[in-house]
Scaffold this active site. Structure first.
Site, short mmCIF file in Angstrom:
data_model
loop_
_atom_site.label_atom_id
_atom_site.label_comp_id
_atom_site.label_asym_id
_atom_site.label_seq_id
_atom_site.Cartn_x
_atom_site.Cartn_y
_atom_site.Cartn_z
N ASN A 9 0.86 -1.18 0.00
CA ASN A 9 0.00 0.00 0.00
C ASN A 9 0.90 1.23 0.00
O ASN A 9 1.50 1.57 1.01
CB ASN A 9 -0.89 -0.03 1.26
CG ASN A 9 -1.75 1.21 1.40
OD1 ASN A 9 -1.80 2.05 0.48
ND2 ASN A 9 -2.42 1.35 2.52
N LYS A 11 0.09 4.26 -0.19
CA LYS A 11 -0.54 5.45 0.43
C LYS A 11 -0.29 6.66 -0.48
O LYS A 11 -0.25 6.50 -1.69
CB LYS A 11 -0.02 5.63 1.85
CG LYS A 11 -0.14 4.33 2.67
CD LYS A 11 0.11 4.48 4.13
CE LYS A 11 -0.07 3.13 4.83
NZ LYS A 11 0.06 3.20 6.27
N HIS A 96 -9.34 1.05 5.09
CA HIS A 96 -8.05 1.25 5.77
C HIS A 96 -8.24 2.17 6.98
O HIS A 96 -9.06 3.09 6.94
CB HIS A 96 -7.03 1.85 4.80
CG HIS A 96 -5.65 1.82 5.34
ND1 HIS A 96 -5.18 2.76 6.23
CD2 HIS A 96 -4.65 0.92 5.17
CE1 HIS A 96 -3.93 2.45 6.57
NE2 HIS A 96 -3.58 1.35 5.94
N GLU A 98 -6.60 4.55 8.05
CA GLU A 98 -6.43 5.99 7.76
C GLU A 98 -7.70 6.57 7.13
O GLU A 98 -8.05 7.72 7.40
CB GLU A 98 -5.20 6.19 6.85
CG GLU A 98 -3.92 5.98 7.64
CD GLU A 98 -2.76 5.40 6.83
OE1 GLU A 98 -2.78 5.48 5.58
OE2 GLU A 98 -1.83 4.84 7.46
N GLU A 168 -5.02 -5.12 10.52
CA GLU A 168 -4.03 -4.07 10.71
C GLU A 168 -4.32 -3.34 12.02
O GLU A 168 -5.13 -2.40 12.03
CB GLU A 168 -4.09 -3.06 9.56
CG GLU A 168 -3.74 -3.63 8.20
CD GLU A 168 -3.10 -2.58 7.29
OE1 GLU A 168 -2.10 -2.89 6.66
OE2 GLU A 168 -3.61 -1.44 7.23
N GLY A 174 2.79 2.15 10.87
CA GLY A 174 3.74 3.26 10.76
C GLY A 174 4.47 3.59 12.05
O GLY A 174 5.09 4.64 12.16
N SER A 214 3.74 -2.27 10.28
CA SER A 214 5.20 -2.31 10.50
C SER A 214 5.84 -3.64 10.09
O SER A 214 6.76 -4.13 10.75
CB SER A 214 5.52 -1.98 11.97
OG SER A 214 5.13 -0.64 12.26
P1 13P Z 1 3.24 0.29 7.70
O1 13P Z 1 3.78 -0.98 7.07
O2 13P Z 1 3.98 1.51 7.27
O3 13P Z 1 3.12 0.15 9.18
O4 13P Z 1 1.75 0.48 7.13
C1 13P Z 1 0.88 -0.59 7.15
C2 13P Z 1 -0.32 -0.21 6.40
O5 13P Z 1 -1.07 0.67 6.78
C3 13P Z 1 -0.59 -0.93 5.14
O6 13P Z 1 -1.88 -0.69 4.69
#
Ligand code: 13P
Length: 257
Positions: A9, A11, A96, A98, A168, A174, A214
């Site tokens: 992803n 983003k 997601h 976010e 997740e 992150g 992560s």
């Molecule tokens: P990270 O791998 O940066 O923690 O992000 C995970 C994520 O949100 C994938 O959709």
């Protein structure tokens, strides 16, 4: 058997030109085999350039990061399922954390987006996960079950056969603090129990469940070692060719190919 999936992803990272260069490097570096699936989710603006850079012979799949539930209309700034299909996407990431936290997406809206994906033959990767406060309050199972109940309401097992779920945990995204494999396995089992109770054992056994939060080349093997974890949804570590391809290599090794 469930085919492992490693999804990246991106983003809101990489312009269309940066994305094309990256995709060409990824094709060079990645050893693909039918034993696993590799999918990348660039921003909407880069889907076309990435598709061309991947070329017709690449087996790396494409995903959108979101979609609108209607096919067309007066929805300024939105992108629909037919638009993603037309650009060569086979997958779409939905729900997601976010999107939920920063853009107010609720489970009923995610349900409509899932319906649009099913209608157009796009395979959704539905994200679920609890916050740190929810975990510390012992509410993880309740939160995950609530998200699944709300977003999967009304779908048939045939529709859900297209679904991949990504667990997740919000606190792991992150932050560099991945869940332990034991924590992930336990939630994956909860998700399978929910699918079995609400639909069928066949659906529960057939649904791929990824871990995200992560994931790095250093910790990926510890997740992929479990039969309960069918792959990874990778954020930060998918933005460099070497780290994303290394995670895909590890998934491939687990299959023995
Ligand atoms: P990270 O791998 O940066 O923690 O992000 C995970 C994520 O949100 C994938 O959709």
């Amino acid at each position: 058997m469930r085919t492992p999936l490693i999804a990246g992803n991106w983003k809101m990272n990489k312009t269309a030109s940066e994305a094309a260069t990256f995709a060409r490097e990824l094709v060079q570096r990645t050893i693909t085999s039918p034993a696993i699936e590799i999918v990348i989710a660039p921003p909407f603006t880069a889907l076309d350039s990435v598709r061309h850079a991947l070329g017709t012979s690449s087996s790396i799949g494409l995903a959108g990061q979101n979609l609108h539930w209607e096919d067309r209309g007066a929805y300024t700034g939105e992108v629909s399922a037919p638009m993603l299909k037309d650009l060569g996407c086979q997958y779409v990431i939905l729900g997601h954390s976010e999107r939920r936290a920063l853009f107010g997406e609720r489970d009923d809206v995610i349900q409509k987006k899932l319906a649009a994906a099913f209608r157009h033959g796009l395979k959704p990767i539905l994200c679920v996960g609890e916050s740190l406060g929810e975990r510390e309050a012992g509410r993880t199972t309740e939160i995950i079950a609530g998200q699944l109940k709300g977003s999967l309401a009304g779908f048939t097992a045939t529709q859900l056969a297209m679904l991949t779920i990504a667990y997740e945990p919000v606190w792991a995204i992150g932050t560099g603090k991945a869940a332990s494999p034991e924590q992930a396995i336990s939630v994956h089992q909860t998700i399978r129990q929910f699918l079995q109770r609400e639909w069928s054992a066949a659906l529960a056994q057939g649904t791929r469940i990824l871990y995200g939060g992560s994931v790095t080349p250093q910790n990926a093997s510890s997740f992929l070692a479990s039969d309960e974890i069918d792959g990874a949804l990778v954020g930060g570590a998918c933005l460099q060719t070497e780290s994303f391809a290394s995670i895909a290599d590890l998934a491939q090794k687990r299959t023995g190919h």
